[in-house]
Design a protein around this motif. Sequence first.
Motif, PDB file in Angstrom:
ATOM      1  N   THR A 123       0.844  -1.199   0.000  1.00 50.44           N
ATOM      2  CA  THR A 123       0.000   0.000   0.000  1.00 50.44           C
ATOM      3  C   THR A 123       0.874   1.241   0.000  1.00 50.44           C
ATOM      4  O   THR A 123       2.022   1.222   0.458  1.00 50.44           O
ATOM      5  CB  THR A 123      -0.924   0.033   1.228  1.00 50.44           C
ATOM      6  OG1 THR A 123      -0.129  -0.022   2.416  1.00 50.44           O
ATOM      7  CG2 THR A 123      -1.882  -1.143   1.221  1.00 50.44           C
ATOM      8  N   THR A 136      -3.643   4.071  -2.085  1.00 53.11           N
ATOM      9  CA  THR A 136      -2.893   3.550  -3.223  1.00 53.11           C
ATOM     10  C   THR A 136      -2.514   2.091  -2.989  1.00 53.11           C
ATOM     11  O   THR A 136      -2.058   1.721  -1.904  1.00 53.11           O
ATOM     12  CB  THR A 136      -1.629   4.391  -3.462  1.00 53.11           C
ATOM     13  OG1 THR A 136      -1.998   5.754  -3.653  1.00 53.11           O
ATOM     14  CG2 THR A 136      -0.857   3.887  -4.663  1.00 53.11           C
ATOM     15  N   VAL A 138      -0.048  -0.946  -4.534  1.00 53.78           N
ATOM     16  CA  VAL A 138       1.186  -1.036  -5.328  1.00 53.78           C
ATOM     17  C   VAL A 138       1.471  -2.497  -5.658  1.00 53.78           C
ATOM     18  O   VAL A 138       1.410  -3.372  -4.777  1.00 53.78           O
ATOM     19  CB  VAL A 138       2.376  -0.427  -4.563  1.00 53.78           C
ATOM     20  CG1 VAL A 138       3.650  -0.485  -5.416  1.00 53.78           C
ATOM     21  CG2 VAL A 138       2.075   1.018  -4.175  1.00 53.78           C
ATOM     22  N   THR A 199       0.517   0.890 -10.067  1.00 60.61           N
ATOM     23  CA  THR A 199      -0.328   1.374  -8.978  1.00 60.61           C
ATOM     24  C   THR A 199      -1.782   1.395  -9.411  1.00 60.61           C
ATOM     25  O   THR A 199      -2.105   1.541 -10.602  1.00 60.61           O
ATOM     26  CB  THR A 199       0.081   2.789  -8.540  1.00 60.61           C
ATOM     27  OG1 THR A 199      -0.056   3.691  -9.648  1.00 60.61           O
ATOM     28  CG2 THR A 199       1.501   2.811  -8.001  1.00 60.61           C
ATOM     29  N   VAL A 201      -5.779   2.736  -7.383  1.00 59.29           N
ATOM     30  CA  VAL A 201      -6.291   3.503  -6.249  1.00 59.29           C
ATOM     31  C   VAL A 201      -7.618   2.901  -5.808  1.00 59.29           C
ATOM     32  O   VAL A 201      -8.530   2.739  -6.636  1.00 59.29           O
ATOM     33  CB  VAL A 201      -6.466   4.997  -6.598  1.00 59.29           C
ATOM     34  CG1 VAL A 201      -6.961   5.766  -5.366  1.00 59.29           C
ATOM     35  CG2 VAL A 201      -5.149   5.580  -7.094  1.00 59.29           C
ATOM     36  N   THR A 243     -12.096   0.157  -7.140  1.00 60.68           N
ATOM     37  CA  THR A 243     -10.682   0.306  -7.505  1.00 60.68           C
ATOM     38  C   THR A 243     -10.529   0.738  -8.951  1.00 60.68           C
ATOM     39  O   THR A 243     -11.336   0.363  -9.810  1.00 60.68           O
ATOM     40  CB  THR A 243      -9.914  -1.014  -7.288  1.00 60.68           C
ATOM     41  OG1 THR A 243      -8.557  -0.839  -7.696  1.00 60.68           O
ATOM     42  CG2 THR A 243     -10.546  -2.159  -8.049  1.00 60.68           C
ATOM     43  N   GLN A 249       3.718   2.789 -12.629  1.00 63.96           N
ATOM     44  CA  GLN A 249       4.067   3.786 -11.617  1.00 63.96           C
ATOM     45  C   GLN A 249       4.961   4.832 -12.232  1.00 63.96           C
ATOM     46  O   GLN A 249       5.977   4.515 -12.869  1.00 63.96           O
ATOM     47  CB  GLN A 249       4.758   3.121 -10.424  1.00 63.96           C
ATOM     48  CG  GLN A 249       5.012   4.055  -9.255  1.00 63.96           C
ATOM     49  CD  GLN A 249       5.630   3.320  -8.081  1.00 63.96           C
ATOM     50  OE1 GLN A 249       6.595   2.558  -8.267  1.00 63.96           O
ATOM     51  NE2 GLN A 249       5.106   3.522  -6.899  1.00 63.96           N
TER      52      GLN A 249
END
Length: 250
Positions: A123, A136, A138, A199, A201, A243, A249
């Motif tokens: 995260t 976020t 990851v 990534t 969210v 999500t 990234q």
Amino acid sequence: MIATRPKPGPRAPAGSAPQGADRTVAPRGAGSHGVVRVRATWLPPIVLALLVTTATAGCGLTAEIDREHDPERTSAPVPGPSATGADTPDPPRVEVPVPAITDPAVRVQQAHGCPASGLRLGTGPGDAAMGLRGMTLVLTNCGKRPYTVDGHPALAGVLDPQGATITGVRCVTGTDKVFMAPKDPGPHRFTLRPGESATAVLHWRMAAEEGAYLRVAPQKGQDVVTLRLPDPLDIGPDNILGTTAWAPQS
């Protein structure tokens, strides 16, 4: 002029010295040079009685003054040394252990190294505004081969601090069902080389019950892992967790 003779006063007993007169005392065995002269003073009985009363009552004078200044005894007593002459030590402080936020029995993703899948989930920073929450997610390729990404994280559920599923939380793909959440840009295909990350969210609305763990897979059809969240989600008991799609990234 007629001269008058003073009236004679009371005669002193035989052998006694007249009032205010000096009495000569010769120590035993002393000669004419060892004479001590003592002046006797007579005190009225009432004076002697007052002196005795003052001496015996002096110990209670301080207490009487204290009673006059503080008749209700409202002031706190001044602490003094103990009977042994040493100050009384403060009682020892008892440290109450704080219970852990999460249940150690919940099996989570290994803390160090690279999982067998070659992919590690974690995260990142969170965000909060107007009751909307964001966090976020990851995905890192920690393996030795490239990994192709095409889609969304596969959310499988949120667990409470005891490891039980919060059944009222519904996980969805996209963000359109979360009020005021940013629009999901949608998936697109890309490749993560070893060491690279992607990534996404997560979005939900503020609620009262805390979620301590997140169940998630990198993509649909892959193995689900359990993440221990550094900050709990205020998401239960009823909510929607959405999500965005994975993106490289930046």
